[in-house]
Design a protein around this motif. Structure first.
Motif, short mmCIF file in Angstrom:
data_model
loop_
_atom_site.label_atom_id
_atom_site.label_comp_id
_atom_site.label_asym_id
_atom_site.label_seq_id
_atom_site.Cartn_x
_atom_site.Cartn_y
_atom_site.Cartn_z
N ARG A 72 -43.01 -18.24 -18.60
CA ARG A 72 -41.55 -18.37 -18.57
C ARG A 72 -41.07 -17.03 -19.11
NH1 ARG A 72 -37.71 -17.68 -22.91
NH2 ARG A 72 -35.85 -18.76 -22.29
N HIS A 127 -37.48 -7.18 -25.38
CA HIS A 127 -37.43 -6.63 -26.73
C HIS A 127 -38.68 -7.06 -27.46
CE1 HIS A 127 -35.21 -10.48 -26.37
NE2 HIS A 127 -36.01 -10.82 -27.37
N ARG A 185 -28.12 -24.42 -31.48
CA ARG A 185 -29.48 -24.48 -30.96
C ARG A 185 -30.38 -25.34 -31.86
NH1 ARG A 185 -31.25 -18.52 -29.18
NH2 ARG A 185 -31.23 -18.12 -31.42
N HIS A 244 -34.59 -25.29 -25.75
CA HIS A 244 -34.51 -24.97 -27.18
C HIS A 244 -33.27 -24.15 -27.54
CE1 HIS A 244 -36.00 -21.46 -25.24
NE2 HIS A 244 -35.81 -20.75 -26.34
N ASP A 245 -32.50 -23.72 -26.53
CA ASP A 245 -31.30 -22.91 -26.78
C ASP A 245 -30.02 -23.70 -26.60
OD1 ASP A 245 -32.68 -20.57 -27.21
OD2 ASP A 245 -32.67 -20.00 -25.10
N GLU A 261 -35.92 -16.50 -16.80
CA GLU A 261 -34.67 -16.86 -17.47
C GLU A 261 -33.62 -15.88 -16.94
OE1 GLU A 261 -32.69 -17.69 -21.83
OE2 GLU A 261 -33.80 -15.87 -21.51
N TYR A 279 -39.03 -15.35 -30.82
CA TYR A 279 -38.57 -14.49 -29.72
C TYR A 279 -38.41 -13.06 -30.23
CZ TYR A 279 -38.26 -18.51 -26.74
OH TYR A 279 -38.60 -19.60 -25.98
N ASP A 290 -38.60 -14.49 -20.59
CA ASP A 290 -37.42 -14.50 -21.45
C ASP A 290 -36.45 -13.36 -21.14
OD1 ASP A 290 -36.31 -15.55 -24.13
OD2 ASP A 290 -36.40 -13.39 -24.45
N ASP A 317 -35.90 -14.76 -34.92
CA ASP A 317 -35.34 -15.55 -33.82
C ASP A 317 -36.41 -16.53 -33.35
OD1 ASP A 317 -33.65 -16.48 -31.86
OD2 ASP A 317 -34.06 -14.83 -30.47
N PHE A 337 -26.00 -11.98 -30.33
CA PHE A 337 -25.87 -12.72 -31.59
C PHE A 337 -24.76 -12.16 -32.46
CE2 PHE A 337 -30.65 -13.69 -31.00
CZ PHE A 337 -30.35 -14.80 -30.23
C1 NOJ Z 1 -33.72 -16.54 -24.74
C2 NOJ Z 1 -34.52 -17.43 -25.63
O1 NOJ Z 1 -34.67 -18.67 -24.99
C3 NOJ Z 1 -33.77 -17.51 -26.92
O2 NOJ Z 1 -34.28 -18.51 -27.77
C4 NOJ Z 1 -33.83 -16.16 -27.56
O3 NOJ Z 1 -33.02 -16.16 -28.71
C5 NOJ Z 1 -33.33 -15.06 -26.62
N1 NOJ Z 1 -33.75 -15.22 -25.27
C6 NOJ Z 1 -33.81 -13.72 -27.09
O4 NOJ Z 1 -35.19 -13.61 -26.90
#
Ligand code: NOJ
Length: 556
Positions: A199, A103, A416, A330-331, A258, A63, A201, A60, A145
């Motif tokens: 930041r 995680h 993304r 980025h998402d 986040e 991440y 996550d 990912d 996902f």
């Molecule tokens: C949010 C992140 O910005 C994203 O890119 C990621 O896939 C998920 N959290 C899981 O870490």
């Protein structure tokens, strides 16, 4: 309110993999970031949020961390990281890292040890449960996902583990005090090394609704959105408060959460004066029209909806704390492609969108390429897409009966990967990003949209963002832009987004996205025009006349 250095900051998010490659392997890296620090400085930002550069299998894109104390060799070395911190300090730039602790990676040593001995101490770092073939899982929550949140524990046939995201991202068990202590030690290690903050996550997921249980299924797969458990889970602030006490508060670190799905009563606990975070992102714009069925069911967003979402968010937090404002990251798809209708995607329209968002109360976070107006890309086949969530949404769209071409068009709108194409430095074949083969193809429009061209042009979008940042720092106006109150103006007027910022000075921000000329009555004559995305501005008899897509900031 106690003033903090970060209140007046402008942050710039760097997605290192796509920013600047220094060694020709097609992947951006830390030496590349160091080489480009002067560009961030020239733009005027003062904080850099660096997406993850820790060791990771990149399932990912980082991440999924396999070692929190080392840099992935594809991104560089710890020496590079230290050099970056020093080079940033020399330029009075602060570095904020990504903190991914809901995680880790299934390749992290903790998880390996948990697989070897699920009943041992590392087994307690995760959510591992007994299970036998044919039995239902402990809960029917759908992972972000796609598919169930449960996966067979490697090396076992009778044990499963929980993952809210990809199966390569096992969730850490925050109920375990030893896990929490271990995470806090890691955070302090980085803060002591010189990072200004984090930041944070996916943090809202650390509190699970336990014991695991089913909710009514919401799709044919028999699963339910994981949002259901977030709505029910109680008590996250005790974890967050402990983390803040043990790490961020003693270091006076800047943190931005986040956070999705927060309840009104939680806002002061999250971002109030004694909140667990300094700030949290306002995702209300990116959430407009989201459908639980999936991307294929999501209608295009209008600027009217954007206005409503922004006004609602900032009313909600008024007097509570600072939101961090984004139009993309980025998402998300590129903000200009997501929020602006096709006829508004000129540089003028992009300036309007940028300006309206930038001058809201809170901390502006710009995502790399936003200052150039980088746009969504297109694909000819799903195999060209790297992003795991896009692959899942493609399947969901096919299952709903869309043709492959229709499903691909859906993915093109939301993927993304749109935000992850290489930064457009110039008009050369690889846009100055790499001398090798870029890990994601460069956007074909880099021949028109690129930094080199925009730097050399006074009226470019890039220079408009610089002017916005200058206004935020200008000693005459900073106090108003940073601390001034927020007051929507002519809120019901369709095609217009307008608001006051009132402090030592009074600013009126006006944006006409109606597509036609518009006359806007003014309560007072303007003293000066501080920003304008067009050359002309006309005001007469107590009214401003705005051309289509015109954006102005008036001092009144
Ligand atoms: C949010 C992140 O910005 C994203 O890119 C990621 O896939 C998920 N959290 C899981 O870490």
């Amino acid at each position: 309110m106690e003033k903090k250095w970060w209140h007046s900051a402008t942050a710039y998010q760097i997605y290192p993999k796509s920013y600047q490659d220094s060694n020709g392997d097609g992947i951006g890296d830390l030496p590349g970031v160091i080489d480009r620090l002067d560009e961030v400085k020239a733009l005027g930002a003062d904080v850099i949020w660096l997406s993850p550069i820790y060791c990771s299998p990149l399932a990912d894109q980082g991440y999924d961390i396999s070692d929190y104390f080392n840099i992935d060799p594809r991104f560089g070395t710890m020496e590079d990281m230290d050099r970056l911190l020093a080079a940033a300090k020399d330029r009075d730039l602060k570095i904020v890292m990504d903190l991914v602790v809901n995680h880790c990676s299934d390749e992290h040593e903790w998880f390996r040890k948990a697989c070897e001995d699920p009943d041992g101490p590392y087994g307690q770092f995760f959510y591992i449960r007994d299970w036998h073939e044919g039995e239902p899982y402990p809960c029917n929550w759908r992972s972000y996902f796609g598919g169930p949140c449960w996966e067979l524990l490697p090396g076992h046939t009778d044990k499963i583990y929980f993952h809210a995201f990809h199966k390569k991202q096992p969730d850490l068990n925050w109920e375990n005090p030893l896990l929490r202590r271990t995470v806090y030690d890691m955070i302090n290690w980085w803060l002591d090394r010189g990072v200004a903050g984090f930041r944070i996550d996916a943090i809202i997921n650390i509190k699970k609704f336990l014991p695991f249980r089913d909710f009514p299924a919401d799709r044919d797969d028999g699963l339910c959105s994981i949002q259901r458990m977030l709505e029910k889970a109680k008590g996250i602030t005790s974890f967050l408060d402990e983390m803040a006490d043990e790490t961020f508060r003693p270091h006076d670190a800047f943190t931005v959460g986040e956070v999705f799905n927060e309840k009104d009563e939680e806002l002061p606990l999250f971002i109030g004066e004694r909140g667990c975070f300094s700030s949290m992102f306002d995702f209300s714009g990116t959430l407009i029209n989201k459908s639980e069925k999936g991307w294929y069911d999501q209608p295009p967003v209008t600027m009217e909806q954007y206005k409503e979402a922004m006004f609602a968010s900032h009313r909600r937090v008024a007097g509570v704390g600072f939101l961090s404002n984004i139009i993309e990251n980025h998402d998300e798809p590129r903000g200009v492609s997501f929020f602006l209708p096709p006829e508004g995607r000129s540089e003028t329209g992009k300036k309007l969108l940028g300006g309206l968002g930038f001058l809201l109360p809170g901390i502006p976070f710009l995502y790399q390429g936003q200052e150039l107006g980088m746009e969504n890309t297109t694909h000819t086949d799903i195999s060209e897409i790297d992003d795991i969530s896009s692959q899942d949404e493609y399947r969901v769209a096919l299952d709903a009966g869309l043709s492959p071409a229709e499903a691909l068009a859906v993915v093109d709108r939301f993927s993304r990967d749109n935000a992850r194409t290489p930064y457009q430095w110039d008009d050369t074949p690889n846009t100055g990003f790499t001398t090798g083969k870029p890990w994601l193809p460069v956007h074909p429009n880099h021949t028109e949209i690129n930094l080199a061209e925009q730097k050399g042009r006074a009226d470019s979008l890039y220079n408009f963002y610089r002017a916005l940042i200058r206004l935020r720092r200008d000693p005459e106006y900073a106090d108003t832009v940073v601390y001034g109150s927020f007051e929507p103006y002519l809120e019901e007027r369709e095609g217009l987004m307008a608001y006051y910022r009132r402090g030592r000075r009074t600013l009126l921000v006006l944006g006409n996205y109606s597509g036609a000329e518009m006359t806007v009555p003014l309560n007072e004559a303007s003293k000066r025009v501080l920003l304008n995305n067009l050359e002309r501005y006309s005001e007469k008899d107590g009214a401003a006349t705005l051309a289509p897509w015109q954006f102005v900031v008036l001092e009144v």
